[in-house]
Write an enzyme that holds these catalytic residues in place. Structure first.
Site, short mmCIF file in Angstrom:
data_model
loop_
_atom_site.label_atom_id
_atom_site.label_comp_id
_atom_site.label_asym_id
_atom_site.label_seq_id
_atom_site.Cartn_x
_atom_site.Cartn_y
_atom_site.Cartn_z
N LYS A 50 0.83 -1.21 0.00
CA LYS A 50 0.00 0.00 0.00
C LYS A 50 0.86 1.26 0.00
O LYS A 50 0.63 2.18 -0.80
CB LYS A 50 -0.94 0.00 1.21
CG LYS A 50 -2.00 -1.08 1.14
CD LYS A 50 -2.80 -1.15 2.43
CE LYS A 50 -3.83 -2.25 2.38
NZ LYS A 50 -4.67 -2.28 3.60
N CYS A 72 -0.73 0.67 6.20
CA CYS A 72 -1.04 -0.22 7.33
C CYS A 72 -2.02 -1.29 6.89
O CYS A 72 -2.82 -1.08 5.97
CB CYS A 72 -1.69 0.56 8.48
SG CYS A 72 -0.71 1.87 9.17
N ASP A 73 -1.98 -2.42 7.57
CA ASP A 73 -2.99 -3.45 7.38
C ASP A 73 -3.09 -4.26 8.66
O ASP A 73 -2.08 -4.49 9.33
CB ASP A 73 -2.66 -4.37 6.21
CG ASP A 73 -3.88 -5.14 5.78
OD1 ASP A 73 -4.72 -4.56 5.06
OD2 ASP A 73 -4.04 -6.31 6.18
N SER A 74 -4.30 -4.67 9.00
CA SER A 74 -4.53 -5.40 10.25
C SER A 74 -5.27 -6.71 10.00
O SER A 74 -6.13 -6.79 9.12
CB SER A 74 -5.37 -4.56 11.22
OG SER A 74 -4.72 -3.37 11.56
#
Length: 192
Positions: A50, A72-74
């Site tokens: 990203k 960010c990624d969760s």
């Protein structure tokens, strides 16, 4: 100025509340094309994809003043299974019935990309402990629609906060962005 490569309103709110000047540009990365068996590696790969996608499209005439891009990624890991956003209400209810009274790990991959300094990446982990819940409580929460837009199917900063018994780790990480990690990464970026 920071450019947030995310469509997440929760991440945007965290930056606003922390008074971090930023703009937002959604990366357009197709998350379904990025895989890894290790959830920690997966969230870091997604965060990097990203941030890199947005950074590669910066135009100095439009994006002057942007010094770094944050991706960010969760995901949420419960009993060894990776939970992203629930596909529908039924899946959210099924997951909540499993999670109630238990605990799992919320993982957020972070990537800060800056010209000339490369990428700074990390996975931040927070253990989330859930309250014991009755089916009616779970159904009411899912009917609110809130859990359908969140990794793991819960939002700590919303109604879901009432269903959480405790945390071990970074509060803001559960919302989608570890502010302590970001502070350190930005300090390192400025020192570099």
């Amino acid at each position: 100025m920071l450019l947030l490569a995310s469509a997440s309103p929760a991440r945007r709110r965290l930056l606003e509340q922390a008074a971090i000047p930023h703009r937002v540009r959604v990366s357009g990365v197709d998350e379904s094309t990025i895989h890894d068996q290790d959830p920690r590696a997966l969230v870091q790969k997604l965060a990097f994809a990203k941030a890199s996608a947005v950074q590669s499209c910066l135009d100095p005439s439009v994006d002057g003043g942007i010094t770094a891009v944050l991706g960010c990624d969760s995901v949420f890991v419960f009993e060894g299974e990776v939970f992203g956003k629930p596909a529908d209400a039924k899946e959210a209810i099924d997951r909540w019935q499993r999670m109630a009274g238990g605990s799992g790990e919320l993982l957020t991959g972070h990537c800060l990309v800056a010209d000339g300094l490369g990428a700074t990446m990390a996975c931040v982990s927070t253990v989330v402990q859930f309250a014991a819940l009755r089916l009616g409580e779970i159904e009411a929460y899912v009917a609110s629609g809130e859990p359908l837009n969140c990794a793991g199917g819960f939002a700590l900063e919303g109604r879901g906060g009432l269903l959480i018994r405790g945390l071990n780790g970074c509060y803001s990480n559960v919302i989608g962005l570890s502010l302590p990690w970001l502070r350190t990464a930005l300090e390192d970026h400025c020192a570099g």
